[in-house]
Design a protein around this motif. Sequence first.
Motif, mmCIF file in Angstrom:
data_model
loop_
_atom_site.group_PDB
_atom_site.id
_atom_site.type_symbol
_atom_site.label_atom_id
_atom_site.label_comp_id
_atom_site.label_asym_id
_atom_site.label_seq_id
_atom_site.Cartn_x
_atom_site.Cartn_y
_atom_site.Cartn_z
ATOM 1 N N HIS A 177 44.387 46.694 28.423
ATOM 2 C CA HIS A 177 44.327 47.410 29.700
ATOM 3 C C HIS A 177 42.878 47.707 30.062
ATOM 4 C CE1 HIS A 177 48.619 47.635 29.256
ATOM 5 N NE2 HIS A 177 48.504 48.314 28.133
ATOM 6 N N THR A 178 42.148 46.624 30.300
ATOM 7 C CA THR A 178 40.756 46.757 30.714
ATOM 8 C C THR A 178 40.591 46.211 32.125
ATOM 9 O OG1 THR A 178 40.193 44.600 29.760
ATOM 10 C CG2 THR A 178 39.897 46.543 28.356
ATOM 11 N N VAL A 179 39.588 46.739 32.829
ATOM 12 C CA VAL A 179 39.322 46.291 34.195
ATOM 13 C C VAL A 179 37.812 46.215 34.386
ATOM 14 C CG1 VAL A 179 39.552 48.687 34.999
ATOM 15 C CG2 VAL A 179 39.691 46.827 36.642
ATOM 16 N N ALA A 180 37.347 45.138 35.014
ATOM 17 C CA ALA A 180 35.922 44.954 35.260
ATOM 18 C C ALA A 180 35.401 46.077 36.158
ATOM 19 C CB ALA A 180 35.663 43.600 35.908
ATOM 20 N N VAL A 181 34.151 46.462 35.937
ATOM 21 C CA VAL A 181 33.555 47.587 36.668
ATOM 22 C C VAL A 181 33.611 47.391 38.187
ATOM 23 C CG1 VAL A 181 31.385 48.810 37.107
ATOM 24 C CG2 VAL A 181 32.115 48.375 34.767
ATOM 25 N N PRO A 182 33.199 46.213 38.738
ATOM 26 C CA PRO A 182 33.272 46.049 40.201
ATOM 27 C C PRO A 182 34.702 46.170 40.745
ATOM 28 C CG PRO A 182 31.894 44.348 39.228
ATOM 29 C CD PRO A 182 32.587 45.029 38.106
ATOM 30 N N LEU A 183 35.678 45.617 40.008
ATOM 31 C CA LEU A 183 37.078 45.696 40.444
ATOM 32 C C LEU A 183 37.576 47.137 40.405
ATOM 33 C CD1 LEU A 183 39.623 44.150 41.320
ATOM 34 C CD2 LEU A 183 40.182 43.859 38.897
ATOM 35 N N CYS A 184 37.122 47.882 39.404
ATOM 36 C CA CYS A 184 37.515 49.283 39.279
ATOM 37 C C CYS A 184 37.015 50.090 40.479
ATOM 38 C CB CYS A 184 36.956 49.864 37.982
ATOM 39 S SG CYS A 184 37.597 51.494 37.558
ATOM 40 N N PHE A 185 35.753 49.880 40.851
ATOM 41 C CA PHE A 185 35.204 50.610 41.994
ATOM 42 C C PHE A 185 35.832 50.145 43.307
ATOM 43 C CE2 PHE A 185 31.921 51.943 39.015
ATOM 44 C CZ PHE A 185 31.723 53.256 39.410
ATOM 45 N N MET A 186 36.221 48.878 43.381
ATOM 46 C CA MET A 186 36.925 48.395 44.572
ATOM 47 C C MET A 186 38.268 49.110 44.723
ATOM 48 S SD MET A 186 38.064 44.516 45.587
ATOM 49 C CE MET A 186 36.383 43.916 45.441
ATOM 50 N N GLN A 187 38.965 49.290 43.595
ATOM 51 C CA GLN A 187 40.245 49.998 43.656
ATOM 52 C C GLN A 187 40.048 51.462 44.044
ATOM 53 O OE1 GLN A 187 42.566 50.794 40.036
ATOM 54 N NE2 GLN A 187 44.363 50.029 41.123
ATOM 55 N N ILE A 188 39.022 52.102 43.509
ATOM 56 C CA ILE A 188 38.719 53.488 43.885
ATOM 57 C C ILE A 188 38.473 53.575 45.383
ATOM 58 C CG2 ILE A 188 36.969 55.302 43.704
ATOM 59 C CD1 ILE A 188 36.639 54.458 40.747
ATOM 60 N N PHE A 189 37.677 52.641 45.902
ATOM 61 C CA PHE A 189 37.384 52.636 47.339
ATOM 62 C C PHE A 189 38.667 52.504 48.156
ATOM 63 C CE2 PHE A 189 36.588 50.240 51.242
ATOM 64 C CZ PHE A 189 35.661 51.071 51.866
#
Length: 309
Positions: free
Chosen positions: A92-104
């Motif tokens: 259950h890992t997620v790349a940093v850019p994808l994580c911030f995209m989901q937050i946005f």
Amino acid sequence: MRSTMTNFTHFSFFTLDAYFDIKQLRYILFMFVLFLYVLIIGSNVLLIVLICVNRSLHEPMYMFVCSLFLNQLYGSSSLFPFLLGHMLSDTHTVAVPLCFMQIFCLYTYVGVEFCNLAVMSYDRYLAICHPLQYQSLMTMKKVAVLIAVAWITAFLIVVITTSLSFSLQLCGNVINKIYCDNYSIVKLACSDTTVNNIYGLISTALIVFVPFGIVLYTYLRILKVCFSGSKQTRQKAISTCTPHLASLINFSFGVCFEVLQSRFNMSSVPHAVKIFLSLYYITCQPLFNPVMYGLKLSKIRSSWQRLFR
């Protein structure tokens, strides 16, 4: 993987630590969540198409409702595909850019939802308190401007929020949730987070409390007119305001649940309950609104009946 440079750590991924081993139930839960996602997409898309193709529904109130449904598609689509993928995965890992995209995406969904509900309350205020001037006060051009302002305002506010968090130096990369959350990342920071915390309060005020204040003011004015008006005025107010109020209360409770379980220690609450509370505002609102508006607004209800006949 990570590399340490000049006393701070760079991470290329975040680990979502709230997932638990569901073993044989994995595929049953996956099918259930997939069913919910298909139901959300189907119901919201059907109502958007119904409003767009039916000329009798080309009125300000239904345009605002259509914007609400679009936002629900946007919000649920930023969570469900991500969630479904992780339910079948062992890592259950997620790349940093994808994580911030989901937050946005999730934060703009919340912002647009509150702004949309505030604009809709203003529309109901004009329709009930100024019925004779309503057509001149709420033109389709004004409707388009209000919808654009609701979306653009939320997007601009959240861009700054995610930019401030993205520049933080982090001491860890484990997020105790099943999706990416901005506050969880701020808590992992090694660097000073004063600016993040101050701007977090400002953005919360702009996205939540200002729209809530507009809703409160408009409904106080509507109540004043209802108590002093005729029975017909009261009936009109009840029929058009009930879906909006129900939607506002449902969404506000969902966001409050998320804030409480993110900001405070809830170790005594069962893990499954905490997951449900964190998902409530994203899953229940897109399911709740099509049913509420589809059943309570007479024009949408009659359009459904004509369509099925």
